[in-house]
Design a protein around this motif. Structure first.
Motif, short mmCIF file in Angstrom:
data_model
loop_
_atom_site.label_atom_id
_atom_site.label_comp_id
_atom_site.label_asym_id
_atom_site.label_seq_id
_atom_site.Cartn_x
_atom_site.Cartn_y
_atom_site.Cartn_z
N ASP A 49 0.86 -1.18 0.00
CA ASP A 49 0.00 0.00 0.00
C ASP A 49 0.90 1.24 0.00
OD1 ASP A 49 -1.78 2.05 0.47
OD2 ASP A 49 -2.79 1.08 2.15
N THR A 50 0.78 2.07 -1.01
CA THR A 50 1.66 3.23 -1.10
C THR A 50 1.43 4.22 0.05
OG1 THR A 50 0.11 4.31 -2.62
CG2 THR A 50 1.95 3.09 -3.59
N GLU A 51 0.29 4.11 0.75
CA GLU A 51 0.09 4.97 1.92
C GLU A 51 1.15 4.70 2.99
OE1 GLU A 51 -2.11 7.52 2.19
OE2 GLU A 51 -2.44 7.06 0.06
N LEU A 53 4.28 3.72 2.21
CA LEU A 53 5.50 4.30 1.69
C LEU A 53 5.52 5.81 1.87
CD1 LEU A 53 5.96 2.18 -1.56
CD2 LEU A 53 6.96 1.80 0.70
N LYS A 54 4.35 6.42 1.86
CA LYS A 54 4.28 7.87 2.04
C LYS A 54 4.73 8.30 3.44
CE LYS A 54 0.53 8.71 -1.26
NZ LYS A 54 -0.91 9.10 -1.41
N TYR A 70 6.94 -7.06 -4.83
CA TYR A 70 6.72 -5.81 -4.11
C TYR A 70 8.03 -5.09 -3.77
CZ TYR A 70 7.77 -7.78 0.55
OH TYR A 70 8.36 -8.35 1.65
N GLN A 73 8.48 -2.81 -6.54
CA GLN A 73 7.51 -1.73 -6.42
C GLN A 73 8.05 -0.65 -5.48
OE1 GLN A 73 4.07 -2.67 -4.12
NE2 GLN A 73 3.16 -0.65 -4.36
N ILE A 74 8.66 -1.07 -4.38
CA ILE A 74 9.22 -0.13 -3.42
C ILE A 74 10.35 0.69 -4.07
CG2 ILE A 74 10.55 0.09 -1.28
CD1 ILE A 74 8.97 -2.34 -0.23
N TYR A 77 8.86 3.14 -6.56
CA TYR A 77 8.20 4.26 -5.86
C TYR A 77 9.25 5.25 -5.33
CZ TYR A 77 5.28 6.82 -2.56
OH TYR A 77 4.63 7.82 -1.87
N HIS A 81 9.85 9.19 -6.35
CA HIS A 81 9.51 10.18 -5.33
C HIS A 81 10.75 10.67 -4.59
CE1 HIS A 81 5.60 8.27 -6.10
NE2 HIS A 81 5.07 9.40 -5.66
#
Length: 208
Positions: A49-51, A53-54, A70, A73-74, A77, A81
């Motif tokens: 869930d990118t939330e 990572l935020k 995943y 994916q990390i 991301y 960012h």
């Protein structure tokens, strides 16, 4: 620096027939009291869930044995960012695979003489790299890995190799990003705090 948060990617473990996701204690050694930190957990190894990572200003991908989609994916991301990554052992291999547009462990090479918990070896560090700035031309490191990457593509470069030419460190050479991987385990050494301090400096710079 306590206003920054480092996410540490947990790894799968089985202890007494119980499935766990863990962060090893020494992965906190050089960041404790210098920042906030959280474990990034993944119940079923599905996309993160990118939330989550935020919440992170920097990421440490620690060592382990199982690489999942995943993980990439990390990395993707963080790259998009501008979130710094320090990759350790498996984390280093994930960065290397990502540089080659691969997400398959089959693209790693098997090495048979680099796993001995009682042994250390010398790595040769290339000039004009972050690793050279931190440690100079050589560094004695632990010998605890069975697999390695065999190449990287730009903007990643190889910044250190063992004496038998195994890639021991890679760096992302775009000055606007910080991604650095080491094949060895700096958390278990007594002379590598500078690596964590540099990583935290890069995190803090972007947080500002």
């Amino acid at each position: 620096m306590n206003n920054v948060t480092i996410g540490i990617v947990a790894r799968d473990e089985v202890l007494n027939n119980v499935n766990l996701q863990v962060v090893t204690k020494n992965n906190l050694k050089y960041i404790h009291n210098k920042c906030n930190y959280i474990a990034i957990l993944n119940y079923d190894n599905s996309p993160i869930d990118t939330e989550v990572l935020k919440l992170c200003d920097g990421i440490i991908i620690q060592g382990g044995s199982d690489i999942y989609s995943y993980h990439f994916q990390i990395v993707n991301y963080c790259l998009h960012h501008n979130i710094p990554i320090l990759g350790i052992c498996m984390g280093h291999q994930i960065l290397g695979l990502y540089s080659n547009n691969s997400n398959s462990e089959d693209d790693l090479i098997k090495i048979n003489n680099h796993y001995n918990k009682d042994k250390k070896h010398i790595i040769n560090i290339k000039e004009d790299t972050i690793m050279y700035k931190l440690f100079g031309p050589t560094l004695e490191v632990n010998t605890r890995h069975l697999y390695a990457i065999n190449k990287v593509k730009k903007p990643f470069i190889v910044s250190a190799v063992s004496q038998d030419n195994i890639i021991e460190s890679i760096e992302y050479i775009d000055d606007n990003h910080f991604l650095l991987g080491v094949q060895f385990h700096p958390e278990d050494l007594d002379n590598t705090e500078a690596l964590y301090n540099y990583f935290l400096k890069e995190v803090y710079k972007r947080k500002q």
